[in-house]
Design a protein around this motif. Sequence first.
Motif, mmCIF file in Angstrom:
data_model
loop_
_atom_site.group_PDB
_atom_site.id
_atom_site.type_symbol
_atom_site.label_atom_id
_atom_site.label_comp_id
_atom_site.label_asym_id
_atom_site.label_seq_id
_atom_site.Cartn_x
_atom_site.Cartn_y
_atom_site.Cartn_z
ATOM 1 N N LEU A 169 0.806 -1.220 0.000
ATOM 2 C CA LEU A 169 0.000 0.000 0.000
ATOM 3 C C LEU A 169 0.842 1.275 0.000
ATOM 4 O O LEU A 169 0.413 2.307 -0.520
ATOM 5 N N THR A 170 2.034 1.212 0.586
ATOM 6 C CA THR A 170 2.822 2.440 0.774
ATOM 7 C C THR A 170 4.189 2.415 0.103
ATOM 8 O O THR A 170 4.818 3.468 -0.051
ATOM 9 N N GLY A 171 4.673 1.226 -0.251
ATOM 10 C CA GLY A 171 6.012 1.124 -0.825
ATOM 11 C C GLY A 171 7.118 1.146 0.211
ATOM 12 O O GLY A 171 8.299 1.055 -0.131
ATOM 13 N N ARG A 172 6.761 1.238 1.499
ATOM 14 C CA ARG A 172 7.761 1.302 2.563
ATOM 15 C C ARG A 172 8.044 -0.086 3.114
ATOM 16 O O ARG A 172 7.136 -0.849 3.421
ATOM 17 N N LYS A 173 9.335 -0.393 3.263
ATOM 18 C CA LYS A 173 9.753 -1.676 3.825
ATOM 19 C C LYS A 173 10.200 -1.451 5.266
ATOM 20 O O LYS A 173 11.295 -0.940 5.510
ATOM 21 N N THR A 174 9.334 -1.810 6.180
ATOM 22 C CA THR A 174 9.645 -1.637 7.589
ATOM 23 C C THR A 174 8.994 -2.757 8.384
ATOM 24 O O THR A 174 8.061 -3.407 7.902
ATOM 25 N N ALA A 175 9.492 -2.996 9.574
ATOM 26 C CA ALA A 175 8.958 -4.062 10.422
ATOM 27 C C ALA A 175 8.322 -3.447 11.659
ATOM 28 O O ALA A 175 9.002 -2.773 12.436
ATOM 29 N N GLU A 176 7.023 -3.640 11.804
ATOM 30 C CA GLU A 176 6.352 -3.163 13.013
ATOM 31 C C GLU A 176 6.801 -4.031 14.187
ATOM 32 O O GLU A 176 6.906 -5.251 14.074
ATOM 33 N N TYR A 177 7.047 -3.398 15.304
ATOM 34 C CA TYR A 177 7.695 -4.037 16.454
ATOM 35 C C TYR A 177 7.012 -5.326 16.908
ATOM 36 O O TYR A 177 7.657 -6.361 17.080
ATOM 37 N N THR A 178 5.694 -5.300 17.097
ATOM 38 C CA THR A 178 5.030 -6.493 17.627
ATOM 39 C C THR A 178 4.959 -7.614 16.593
ATOM 40 O O THR A 178 4.934 -8.793 16.948
ATOM 41 N N ASN A 179 4.931 -7.253 15.311
ATOM 42 C CA ASN A 179 4.973 -8.286 14.274
ATOM 43 C C ASN A 179 6.335 -8.972 14.255
ATOM 44 O O ASN A 179 6.433 -10.193 14.095
ATOM 45 N N ALA A 180 7.391 -8.185 14.408
ATOM 46 C CA ALA A 180 8.731 -8.766 14.480
ATOM 47 C C ALA A 180 8.835 -9.707 15.676
ATOM 48 O O ALA A 180 9.449 -10.778 15.605
ATOM 49 N N PHE A 181 8.203 -9.319 16.767
ATOM 50 C CA PHE A 181 8.226 -10.137 17.980
ATOM 51 C C PHE A 181 7.618 -11.510 17.707
ATOM 52 O O PHE A 181 8.125 -12.540 18.158
ATOM 53 N N SER A 182 6.522 -11.538 16.967
ATOM 54 C CA SER A 182 5.812 -12.798 16.744
ATOM 55 C C SER A 182 6.511 -13.710 15.743
ATOM 56 O O SER A 182 6.122 -14.861 15.574
#
Length: 492
Positions: A169-182
């Motif tokens: 949706l945005t073209g940005r490659k980033t990892a949201e903290y809680t998703n990385a945790f899981s």
Amino acid sequence: MSYKNFLSFSITDSICTGTLCRYDSDENVMEIKDICRFSNSEIYVNNHRYHDILSVFSHIKKGISKALKETDNNIESIGISAYGREYGLIDKYGFLIQNVFSCKDSRTDNMTDKVLRFIKKDDVFTTTGANLSKYSSMVQLMAEMDSRPYILENTDTFLMLPDLLNYMLTGRKTAEYTNAFSSQLMNCEKMDWSGKIISMLRIRRNIFPEISDNCFNDMLPEICSELKCEPVKIKICGSEISNISAILEKYPHSVIINNSEHTKICIFTDKPVLSKSASDYEIENTGTYNKKFIAFHNENGINITDDTIKCFTQRDIPCSYSKLSNTALNAEPLRCFIDTQLDIFENNDNIPIAIQDYCKNSGQYVPQNVSEMVRCLYESIAFRYADTIEKLKRISSQSYNSVCMTGKDSDNPVICQTLADICGVSVYAFPEKTMLYCNLAIQMKQSLDMNISDIISILIPEEKITEYKPSGDNKALNAYQSFSVTSSYTCV
């Protein structure tokens, strides 16, 4: 009047929903409306299981388009939360390399044994906060390296499923903290990708993007053009289990029992719970949006209830959560019990017979009709919840003064009252859509300049919450203590 509109998508591995929340700041009220619902069923191809991420993306765009029309192109932000073990791999040109595998795909069969050749089981838990699971992203990546290393050789960026949708949706490659945790690829104490785990997998560290706890990004211009709208902020709201922390903002000393796809019993902690007893009891840890932690344990509660409904429905017995609850009230209480965590009750297509067999083989009264069987089931679920709550309390050294039930079948009078009588605290039954409200609250916090507790109070007013107080009758507690001696419950 001053309105702000927020759109939230909840992506599960079965049914996905898009929900529009309209906030009237003058009246301080919120109006919530479902915009869309769509299926996210697994697709089987050549004995492998996939998720159709492009279909999900298409449905999200359709949901955004519909919401824009209903709000005259006035959407403050769009939030996305999703289940947490699947991922996508992006190459250096920005293309998705392969279809998104289901975490239940067979390629991870027997793969945990290979992982343990490189890292000790205890090290997995103390590093990631969760015991090794064949469904984890870590084990899935090991399967990739084992059978198709060229896939990872051509990978530029690893993105968990919510982060992948954000990228699309945005073209940005980033990892949201809680998703990385899981993902079970993160060091739960350092709050960053685990170099130890990643090097063990023989994967390049640089494919893992920066971890962020503030993933607000503008929607791509080409999508704005397609949808004929102004730029909209996209917010990745994290994994659903982490978002339950919004309730804990209002009820900080509560145990949360959440029935969504599975039952999870959760307690707020200031740091990960990493003791050996936590590992032995299969406690898992996850981060929250505010950099605190939740320790939780998975239970069969809602799964066994769903299997029971399915069984009765196949017998042409009209069935639903509310009908089962009402039926259970017609039976005499506390006559017989089962241990709901035993394998015989997992994915069983004939739960009623399994209940009768267990009671007969354990020398108890054998339930004779639907009401008695369901009463037995619900009281047994409450027993198991009480046992897990006590273990969580002991292992985490956290006290609690109430229990909050959320999700499917949350307002179940037999389970709630039995649990209140055993634990000696009030049990609060929240609306079924509480997880959605939590997602919205976290998304809305930044735009509204309000604290989470106040937003939750507006989204879930007191009149929508049912309180079950301890009755003062010790019969349930005595029955629970007696059954605990003969069941598989273990002291920690």
